[in-house]
Design a protein around this motif. Structure first.
Motif, mmCIF file in Angstrom:
data_model
loop_
_atom_site.group_PDB
_atom_site.id
_atom_site.type_symbol
_atom_site.label_atom_id
_atom_site.label_comp_id
_atom_site.label_asym_id
_atom_site.label_seq_id
_atom_site.Cartn_x
_atom_site.Cartn_y
_atom_site.Cartn_z
ATOM 1 N N LYS A 2 0.833 -1.212 0.000
ATOM 2 C CA LYS A 2 0.000 0.000 0.000
ATOM 3 C C LYS A 2 0.868 1.263 0.000
ATOM 4 C CE LYS A 2 -3.999 -2.152 0.283
ATOM 5 N NZ LYS A 2 -3.502 -3.548 0.217
ATOM 6 N N GLU A 3 2.153 1.077 -0.346
ATOM 7 C CA GLU A 3 3.079 2.213 -0.351
ATOM 8 C C GLU A 3 3.854 2.303 -1.657
ATOM 9 O OE1 GLU A 3 5.637 1.947 2.986
ATOM 10 O OE2 GLU A 3 4.027 1.879 4.464
ATOM 11 N N GLY A 4 4.476 1.215 -2.050
ATOM 12 C CA GLY A 4 5.312 1.231 -3.251
ATOM 13 C C GLY A 4 5.887 -0.147 -3.499
ATOM 14 N N MET A 5 6.995 -0.189 -4.220
ATOM 15 C CA MET A 5 7.632 -1.449 -4.563
ATOM 16 C C MET A 5 8.240 -2.093 -3.314
ATOM 17 S SD MET A 5 7.248 -1.502 -7.935
ATOM 18 C CE MET A 5 8.498 -2.535 -8.670
ATOM 19 N N LEU A 6 8.234 -3.436 -3.298
ATOM 20 C CA LEU A 6 8.851 -4.193 -2.208
ATOM 21 C C LEU A 6 10.199 -4.722 -2.683
ATOM 22 C CD1 LEU A 6 8.772 -5.470 0.599
ATOM 23 C CD2 LEU A 6 7.538 -7.414 -0.401
ATOM 24 N N ARG A 7 11.235 -4.404 -1.945
ATOM 25 C CA ARG A 7 12.574 -4.842 -2.325
ATOM 26 C C ARG A 7 12.770 -6.329 -2.024
ATOM 27 N NH1 ARG A 7 15.545 0.367 0.453
ATOM 28 N NH2 ARG A 7 15.439 1.791 -1.337
ATOM 29 N N LEU A 8 13.362 -7.017 -2.971
ATOM 30 C CA LEU A 8 13.751 -8.414 -2.800
ATOM 31 C C LEU A 8 15.263 -8.437 -2.628
ATOM 32 C CD1 LEU A 8 12.440 -11.275 -2.873
ATOM 33 C CD2 LEU A 8 13.155 -11.394 -5.272
ATOM 34 N N ARG A 9 15.725 -9.068 -1.543
ATOM 35 C CA ARG A 9 17.139 -8.975 -1.181
ATOM 36 C C ARG A 9 17.839 -10.330 -1.301
ATOM 37 N NH1 ARG A 9 18.000 -4.068 1.176
ATOM 38 N NH2 ARG A 9 16.132 -2.900 1.767
ATOM 39 N N SER A 10 19.156 -10.282 -1.452
ATOM 40 C CA SER A 10 19.937 -11.509 -1.598
ATOM 41 C C SER A 10 20.171 -12.214 -0.275
ATOM 42 C CB SER A 10 21.284 -11.195 -2.262
ATOM 43 O OG SER A 10 22.032 -10.274 -1.478
ATOM 44 N N GLU A 11 19.910 -11.542 0.839
ATOM 45 C CA GLU A 11 20.080 -12.122 2.162
ATOM 46 C C GLU A 11 19.023 -11.529 3.093
ATOM 47 O OE1 GLU A 11 24.019 -11.058 3.405
ATOM 48 O OE2 GLU A 11 23.864 -9.064 2.513
ATOM 49 N N PRO A 12 18.709 -12.210 4.202
ATOM 50 C CA PRO A 12 17.608 -11.767 5.061
ATOM 51 C C PRO A 12 17.978 -10.619 5.990
ATOM 52 C CG PRO A 12 18.542 -13.785 5.933
ATOM 53 C CD PRO A 12 19.249 -13.524 4.640
ATOM 54 N N LYS A 13 18.356 -9.506 5.405
ATOM 55 C CA LYS A 13 18.657 -8.321 6.201
ATOM 56 C C LYS A 13 18.698 -7.109 5.282
ATOM 57 C CE LYS A 13 23.729 -8.490 5.906
ATOM 58 N NZ LYS A 13 24.993 -8.542 6.683
ATOM 59 N N ILE A 14 18.546 -5.942 5.870
ATOM 60 C CA ILE A 14 18.677 -4.686 5.129
ATOM 61 C C ILE A 14 20.148 -4.320 5.098
ATOM 62 C CG2 ILE A 14 18.070 -2.253 5.063
ATOM 63 C CD1 ILE A 14 15.458 -2.946 6.481
#
Length: 567
Positions: free
Chosen positions: A258-270
């Protein structure tokens, strides 16, 4: 050089004899056809139409040695062979094999006249004479002159190569993994960081590069009544592999931001910075499938297909919701031909006789100089060569080509990529229909292209959106990794990386990803994955070939990015 007709002959003659031996093996008929093309295709492709098959197989010999040029493996030369048990018998066979083959392959006639020359590769799959000490009967009994004899040894050595690479027990190998096995078969080892650029180098291509090309060609050939793994491309176009399917078997979920694109990451962390480990951007509502039922650090490992790109990574759990209405992830495929009605391709109209040149200032017209090059050919070699000619003709780094030179804070990556695609006969718009014009076209109305009214110039941000909204209709599809992107482009396809700027009034960026050559190459990590593809661009800096700033598409100035390919 073997052709598709030669591969068809190989499959017609040998596929029924190969298939029973490949049960529970990741090796394939296509792979063995590629090995045969690479090892002795220069012999059997010339002889198959005029000699009996048993004679063709007997003449599949090559790789010569003599006293003045030794090697590290046995036999280093004639003297080393004669010193071995039964070496005199083997030398007689190896010398006569060269003489017999040279009578049918004239290019070997001069070599055969040198009295100490002899062959050290035997059989369609070229077992080397270094194995003479451990398996003399293969050579002395001329088992190499039978298909079963040469195939048995080939499969044994390929099995050893696969084991050395850690592939033992695998039911399926990718084309790149098969090529790695082939390189290890040729050299004894494989270095992932070097990719396909390994094995014997003929002055233009490495063994691995040529083998990979032969494998792609074999995929496009099937026995009558069967369908090829890859659809043969139209003339002057390349093979683009079909989109990879989603293999995750977990719960179906849906992106809910409900905000924008969801980032898909190579590892489970920002990561720090936050964009550094981003491998994709998923729109609100995108269906995904989980790999596991548990989250890690607040992230779920998921997989999805977006515009044909298989994306796998970790997404924030709080923006994923279960969706029992989803039963599969739709796979977008690219159209084989652009539309001829409705919303069709459009170009900036020119006055009669007007020529748009590279030396002109940047503008909305497409190039139409006399004798400008095009992409042409039916093989990867021909397609790559023509793309190289296009890059050199555009000469984006040449100061006289004012169309691409940055000035007054303006850059022209969009125009350069349009020109590159235009000459390759691939549609990437320089101008595009306005919203009002699109509405009229979809209603079947005729619309005249008028700049500032029904059409408008396209900047990099606009091209990002156009590829997402219209790209598949015009033959484009996304691909999920840089490795897949470079591999596809290396077959003569067109590739792009495009990033959309967060601030719409500021410029995004778009580059062409171009085929590697003996001189120019991508950057790979220790595992062989491409980390910086070979790029060609206009921008703040113009270059024909380069790797650009590392992961530039993940820069904080960009909202999202994508990799695109076109046949």
């Amino acid at each position: 050089m073997p052709t598709r007709d030669d591969v068809l002959w190989f499959k017609t003659q040998f596929q029924p004899r190969i298939e029973p031996l490949l049960a529970n093996s990741p090796l394939t008929v296509d792979f063995l056809a590629a090995i045969a093309c690479q090892e002795t295709g220069y012999v059997w492709s010339r002889l198959r139409a005029r000699l009996p098959i048993d004679q063709v197989l007997a003449l599949c010999v090559g790789d010569t040695l003599d006293d003045d040029k030794g090697r590290s493996a046995f036999p280093r030369n004639k003297a080393a062979l004669l010193a071995a048990a039964h070496g005199d018998e083997m030398y007689t066979i190896a010398r006569q094999a060269l003489i017999d083959m040279s009578k049918e392959i004239p290019s070997f006639a001069a070599v055969a006249k040198r009295p100490n020359k002899f062959c050290h590769g035997f059989g369609m799959f070229q077992r080397d004479l270094q194995f003479f000490k451990s398996d003399p009967d293969y050579f002395l009994e001329k088992r190499y002159a039978t298909f079963e004899g040469t195939l048995e040894c080939c499969l044994e050595e390929l099995g050893h190569a696969a084991k050395r690479l850690g592939f033992e027990g695998r039911a399926l190998l990718t084309d790149m993994e098969l090529a790695a096995v082939g390189i290890a078969y040729n050299t004894g080892s494989f270095t992932p960081k070097k990719g396909l650029r390994q094995g014997f180098f003929d002055g233009q291509k490495f063994y691995g590069e040529q083998l990979f090309d032969f494998l792609q060609m074999a995929h496009r050939v099937a026995l009558p009544g069967n369908s090829p793994l890859l659809t043969p491309p139209r003339e002057n176009t390349a093979v683009v592999p079909s989109p990879s399917p989603v293999i995750a078997q977990g719960t179906f979920l849906r992106v809910d931001t409900k905000e924008g694109m969801l980032r898909l990451r190579s590892e489970p962390k920002i990561s720090d910075p936050p964009q550094a480990n981003v491998v994709g951007h998923m729109p609100d509502g995108q269906p995904v499938r989980a790999f596991t039922g548990k989250a890690r650090n607040g992230f779920r490992e998921v997989e999805t297909s977006l515009n044909g790109a298989l994306l796998r990574g970790f997404a924030s759990q709080k923006y994923l919701v279960a969706d029992t209405g989803v039963t599969e992830i739709p796979i977008v495929t690219a159209s084989e031909a652009p539309p001829v009605t409705g919303v069709v391709a459009v170009f900036m109209p020119s006055r009669p006789g007007h020529i748009t040149k590279r030396s002109d200032p940047a503008g909305a017209h497409s190039l139409n100089e006399p004798n400008q090059p095009t992409r042409a050919g039916t093989s990867p070699d021909e397609l790559r060569a023509s793309l190289s000619a296009i890059i050199d003709w555009l000469a984006v780094d040449k100061a006289a080509h004012g169309r691409y030179q940055p000035h007054d804070g303006l850059t022209f990556c969009n125009i350069y990529c349009h020109d590159y695609c235009h000459l390759a006969d691939v549609y990437l718009p320089r101008v595009w229909w306005t919203t009002r014009a699109i509405l009229a076209l979809t209603q079947g109305q005729s619309v005249e292209p008028l700049i500032g009214d029904t059409i408008a110039e396209m900047r990099a941000n606009d091209l990002f959106r156009w590829l997402r909204d219209f790209g598949p209709t015009f033959g484009w599809r996304q691909t999920g990794t840089l490795t897949k992107l470079q591999q596809t482009v290396n077959q003569g396809a067109i590739g792009l990386i495009v990033a959309r700027r967060k601030e719409d009034g500021r410029s995004g960026h778009i580059v062409a990803v171009v085929p590697e050559s003996a001189v120019e190459s991508a950057r790979r990590d220790a595992m062989g994955e491409v980390t910086a593809p070979l790029q060609s661009q206009a921008g703040a800096t113009n270059f024909r070939y380069g790797k650009g700033r590392a992961n530039w598409w993940n820069g904080m100035e960009f909202a999202e990015s994508a990799f695109w390919v076109h046949a």
